[in-house]
Design an enzyme around this catalytic site. Structure first.
Site, PDB file in Angstrom:
ATOM      1  N   GLY A  28       3.816 -29.215  64.383  1.00 31.93           N
ATOM      2  CA  GLY A  28       2.761 -30.085  63.865  1.00 31.93           C
ATOM      3  C   GLY A  28       3.295 -31.085  62.855  1.00 31.93           C
ATOM      4  O   GLY A  28       3.009 -32.274  62.925  1.00 31.93           O
ATOM      5  N   ALA A  29       4.076 -30.588  61.906  1.00 33.87           N
ATOM      6  CA  ALA A  29       4.554 -31.466  60.837  1.00 33.87           C
ATOM      7  C   ALA A  29       5.615 -30.735  60.034  1.00 33.87           C
ATOM      8  O   ALA A  29       5.831 -29.535  60.229  1.00 33.87           O
ATOM      9  CB  ALA A  29       3.405 -31.867  59.921  1.00 33.87           C
ATOM     10  N   ASN A  60       9.336 -31.951  54.420  1.00 32.32           N
ATOM     11  CA  ASN A  60      10.500 -32.495  53.705  1.00 32.32           C
ATOM     12  C   ASN A  60      10.095 -33.086  52.357  1.00 32.32           C
ATOM     13  O   ASN A  60       9.098 -33.774  52.250  1.00 32.32           O
ATOM     14  CB  ASN A  60      11.135 -33.609  54.534  1.00 32.32           C
ATOM     15  CG  ASN A  60      11.210 -33.267  55.996  1.00 32.32           C
ATOM     16  OD1 ASN A  60      11.863 -32.315  56.366  1.00 32.32           O
ATOM     17  ND2 ASN A  60      10.493 -34.016  56.826  1.00 32.32           N
ATOM     18  N   HIS A  64      -1.681 -28.736  54.169  1.00 36.66           N
ATOM     19  CA  HIS A  64      -0.664 -27.678  54.279  1.00 36.66           C
ATOM     20  C   HIS A  64       0.709 -28.218  53.863  1.00 36.66           C
ATOM     21  O   HIS A  64       1.398 -27.619  53.026  1.00 36.66           O
ATOM     22  CB  HIS A  64      -0.633 -27.152  55.720  1.00 36.66           C
ATOM     23  CG  HIS A  64       0.402 -26.115  55.987  1.00 36.66           C
ATOM     24  ND1 HIS A  64       0.122 -24.765  56.006  1.00 36.66           N
ATOM     25  CD2 HIS A  64       1.726 -26.218  56.241  1.00 36.66           C
ATOM     26  CE1 HIS A  64       1.231 -24.085  56.262  1.00 36.66           C
ATOM     27  NE2 HIS A  64       2.228 -24.948  56.405  1.00 36.66           N
ATOM     28  N   GLU A  65       1.104 -29.341  54.450  1.00 37.19           N
ATOM     29  CA  GLU A  65       2.440 -29.876  54.135  1.00 37.19           C
ATOM     30  C   GLU A  65       2.512 -30.287  52.668  1.00 37.19           C
ATOM     31  O   GLU A  65       3.525 -30.084  52.007  1.00 37.19           O
ATOM     32  CB  GLU A  65       2.792 -31.061  55.047  1.00 37.19           C
ATOM     33  CG  GLU A  65       2.701 -30.797  56.547  1.00 37.19           C
ATOM     34  CD  GLU A  65       3.395 -29.534  57.012  1.00 37.19           C
ATOM     35  OE1 GLU A  65       4.378 -29.125  56.393  1.00 37.19           O
ATOM     36  OE2 GLU A  65       2.927 -28.927  58.004  1.00 37.19           O
TER      37      GLU A  65
END
Ligand code: B3K
Ligand code: ZN
Length: 887
Positions: free
Chosen positions: A266-267, A270, A302-303
């Site tokens: 999904g992603a 970084n 989330h990220e």
């Protein structure tokens, strides 16, 4: 591909790194037919660990051009470059190692390391992709400061991005340019990122609680600039929420998101340069469904949350993956619950657990939240590590309560900021902050399998005593034949005639009763326990596992009337939904038995009436009504059947369809009413009330189309009139499932004509067709693989079409001649060398072969055996295939 059998690595063998890296200086020179990477690593011996061990760096698919130590080029006998390592024999205590390597990003189809997605360069380094970029200590407990320079053609790649702050931009001869980036936060290599492309950005800013002004940018291709607003809004909400709920402030002046089309997951989080699968960032009402909007909000959050739970505090080794993933999923789930409906979100998450995670726990790949061993770490980005891991954190939250939990998370972040730590460190911070002993609770991290709670009860009307007898057990899983009792928080209540009853356990003083005394969390910590409630004036219906308080199966012998009562009247939304599900399962099973005995099927009237009453209650939350009336899926029913001895795909499908049609006809008037009253007149907005209304309306449409052929016209009208993709796609799905061939084909062809330029919409079109009924379904899928809209190199398309078929079309995937299995294995074979991660993920449905009755199990196993015998199997596919075939 290696030909030797890949070997497992074990948590118990963990050793701290012999060398550490203080600073990593990288120079990327990007070209169309190659890229060169110059790396200077400022290394030092890890005192007390290294001794005089040689330096061993990881590397994969690299062409080494030169090696120098402290500026002196090394002779051939001073180092050794193997397939996966670079070994330097004698090194001083502190030194700089410089390498120059050449890579072929344009041919990198694994989408791991540095690769090209369409016209841009991008990276994916988690878990072990950095070693495909340069020789490195590619392990998360080696954290370095990164200084990065990127040089590329200016016209093709006007935007050059990496982590941290841009510190210099220079024009170079020959139409080239260079940008330098500096990331002040030490990080493991898996958080490194680079992007080069012709990108455009939507810009905004956020002022943190500490007054820091952060520049926010979402980079996309120019054509997608109008699809970034929702992601940007979501990002700002997430930043605020993390300040309010966890006291976490963002730590740099810049936060970038880039959308790429070819992405395995999904992603990726970084540091300050999140890279997203375009399907998880781009949104517009015309092209994206409500579900899509919600996914984007959740993944952006989330990220972002990983900046603290993952980046500032990271994992010591990959066995600890759930440290960051379980915790971050818990954080994003709570964020989504706060942004929308808490109960609806909980029901969604419980469904994922029960359908996917319980199945994983019961299959050959079962592993604990903190695995003990793996062959290929990419295979362990699983529902167990993520979703069960999040449930484990949620249980800690339940045991501690919100205040103590917050103290625990504050302590964890403060104590371990800048460190690479373990799940044990997380639990200890929670213990130290709260004073609670989580000794037994720790087994949730080490023990695989889904615990079973079996509940019996006794009621003594004379003494007004009600007793619950709770036993726990857990089935064996690979490598773990015997299980110890866990500490399981069991949230419960008791439902009486007039509502939930006050609760008082034997021995408690009557005045211990508080305002909210109808809800309890019982601590289950032994094989069998009794809980005696006093002052219970009537025989209650137990309301158990409220809010899905633990990731367990629960068995209690409910009568159908009990389930109807819970469904209608319990205080807990999850229990109401679960009662509806249990009722549906029991009704479907009954019909299946009738059909197998060649009897006329009769769908229990209590069920139909309970559903009709629910539908008629216009005061109920439409989202919950839709969830409660949606029948459990065939795959879930198959998993349940497997527990009882073996799933019969056709019988399950037949029984479910019979119940679906009965529910459709019995409630037809109310379905029609719900369909009409739920129409949304306001302009499209992805907000809870509208999403709920559309959800109920489209559920009604599905039932109506099953009730009577003429209702297909409602779907056709909705398809034509739809002003958003949610309604259009829902109508398309109904038409594709239920309409006559001509209408079906015309509508599908028209849809493609209208949306062929929107790749993400085309993926939905592929997925809808993958799930179509009929014996020609597989043939359609094969033909679509040759369609211009399909591309085997793009994971989203593979997931939509091939995954959509294997997971979303059980009847046709499991067709009796085994052709569905052969097809899947063929695709896995093709992808094995190109993109092993996707190949291995696609295999999941075949790993469940033991669940199926008769010849099907043999046919499924035969395909696994065929794959096992192939030369050049990737470690990813090898691990799944070989574990699936083990006795
Ligand atoms: N951490 C990444 C997953 C990377 C997967 C690598 N095979 C996305 C996430 O969980 O946020
Ligand atoms: Zn994550």
């Amino acid at each position: 591909m290696r030909d030797a059998k890949p070997r497992a690595i074990y948590l118990k063998d963990y050793q701290p790194p012999a060398y550490l890296i203080d600073k990593t200086v990288l120079y990327f020179d990007l070209h169309e037919d190659h890229a060169t990477v110059e790396a200077t690593l400022h290394l030092r011996r890890n005192d007390g660990v290294a001794g005089d061990a040689p330096l061993v760096l990881h590397g994969q698919d690299l062409q080494l051009e030169s090696v120098a130590l402290d500026g002196r080029a090394l002779d051939d006998d001073e180092f050794q470059a193997g397939d996966e390592t670079l070994l330097v024999h004698r090194v001083p205590a502190r030194f700089e190692l410089s390498t120059r390597t050449r890579i072929r990003s344009q041919d990198n189809s694994s989408l791991e390391g540095l690769y090209k997605s369409r016209t841009m360069f991008c990276t994916q380094c988690e878990a072990e992709g950095f070693r495909k970029i340069t020789y490195y200590l590619d392990r998360p407990d080696v954290m370095a400061r990164f200084e990065v320079a990127i040089e590329a053609d200016r016209a093709r790649y006007p935007v050059l991005l990496s982590n941290g702050n841009a510190v210099a931009r220079e024009e170079l001869p020959g139409g080239r340019h260079r940008v330098r980036w500096d990331d002040p936060f030490p990080k493991p290599a898996y958080l490194f990122a680079l992007v080069a492309g012709d990108l455009h950005s939507v810009d905004d800013s956020f002022t943190t609680c500490g007054g820091r002004e952060v520049a926010l940018r979402i980079f996309v291709e120019e054509k997608d600039l109008d699809k970034c607003d929702h992601a940007m809004r979501s990002l700002k909400k997430a930043m605020r929420w993390d300040e309010d709920v966890y006291g976490r402030e963002y730590d740099l002046d810049i936060f970038n998101i880039v959308a790429v089309d070819d992405f395995n997951m999904g992603a990726m989080e970084n540091k300050s340069l999140n890279i997203f699968n375009s399907s998880c960032v781009l949104c517009s009402p015309e092209t994206t469904t409500d579900k899509g909007f919600q996914t984007v909000e959740a993944i952006v959050a989330h990220e972002y949350f990983h900046n603290w739970s993952g980046n500032r505090v990271t994992c010591r080794d990959w066995f600890q993956l759930s440290l960051k993933e379980g915790f971050t999923v818990f954080r994003d789930a709570e964020f989504s619950a706060d942004m929308g409906s808490r109960t609806v979100k909980r029901v969604e998450d419980a469904t994922v657990l029960r359908t996917l995670q319980f199945a994983e726990d019961a299959g050959p790949m079962a592993h604990p939240v903190r695995p003990d061993s793996f062959i290929e770490i990419s295979n362990f980005y699983t529902v167990t590590v993520y979703e069960k891991g999040a449930e484990v954190v949620r249980m800690i939250h339940t045991l501690l309560g919100p205040e103590q939990f917050r103290k625990g998370s504050d302590l964890y972040f403060e104590r371990h900021d800048g460190q690479a730590v373990t799940c044990e460190d997380f639990v200890r911070a929670m213990e130290d902050a709260s004073g609670l002993d989580l000794g037994q609770f720790r087994r949730w991290y080490s023990q695989a399998g889904t615990p079973l709670l079996t509940v019996r009860d006794e009621y003594d009307p004379e003494r007004e005593r009600y007793t619950l007898v709770v036993s726990q057990s857990c089935p064996p899983t690979p490598g773990q034949p015997h299980k110890e009792p866990l500490l399981i928080p069991l949230a419960m209540g008791l439902l009486g005639e007039a509502g939930n009853l006050p609760l008082r356990l034997a021995g408690e003083a009557p005045d211990a009763e508080t305002a909210d005394n109808t809800h309890r969390v019982l601590m289950i910590d032994a094989a069998e326990q009794r809980f005696v409630f006093e002052g219970v004036g009537e025989k209650p219906v137990p309301s158990l596992l409220r809010g899905f308080s633990a990731p367990v199966r629960l068995e209690y012998g409910y009568a159908r009337e009990d389930l109807c009562a819970l469904m209608r009247r319990d205080d807990d939304g999850f229990v109401r939904w679960d009662a509806a599900q249990q009722l549906a399962v029991s009704v479907i099973n009954e019909v299946q038995e009738q059909l197998q005995a060649n009897q006329e099927p009769r769908v229990a009237a209590v069920y139909l009436e309970a559903c009709d009453a629910l539908l008629a209650d216009t005061s109920a939350d439409p989202a919950m009504v839709a969830d409660m009336l949606r029948l459990p899926g065939e795959t879930y029913l198959a998993e349940l059947a497997a527990q009882r001895g073996g799933a019969d795909v056709e019988a399950i499908h037949g029984a479910r369809e019979t119940v679906l049609r009965a529910l459709a006809s019995h409630c037809e008037a109310n379905w029609l009413d719900a369909y009409r009253r739920s129409a949304v007149d306001a302009p499209y907005a992805p907000e809870a009330a509208q999403i709920a209304a559309r959800g109920l309306r489209n559920t009604a449409l599905e039932y109506l189309a099953a009730a009577r052929e003429e209702h297909i016209n409602l779907a056709r009208a909705q398809y034509t009139a739809a002003g958003n993709m949610t309604d259009r796609l829902a109508a398309l799905r109904v038409i594709s499932q239920r309409a006559a061939a001509q209408v079906r084909e015309e509508t599908l062809a028209g849809f493609y004509r209208d949306w062929r330029d929107e790749s993400l919409v085309v993926n939905q079109w592929l997925q809808v067709q993958a799930a179509m009924p009929g014996d020609d379904a597989l043939e359609r899928v094969r033909q679509l693989m040759a369609h211009e809209a399909f591309d085997l190199r793009n994971p989203n398309k593979v997931r939509a079409l091939v995954g959509g078929f294997a997971n979303g079309n059980p009847l046709q995937f499991h067709r009796g001649d085994g052709e569905g299995y052969r097809f899947l294995a063929d695709v896995v074979e093709q992808l094995n060398s190109r993109n092993p991660q996707i190949a291995s993920r696609l295999l999941t449905p075949l790993t469940r072969w033991r669940n199926y009755a008769g010849e099907r199990a043999n046919l499924m196993r035969a395909q696994l055996q065929r794959l096992a015998a192939l030369p050049g199997l990737s470690p990813d596919v090898y691990e799944v295939v070989s574990k699936s075939l083990e006795d």
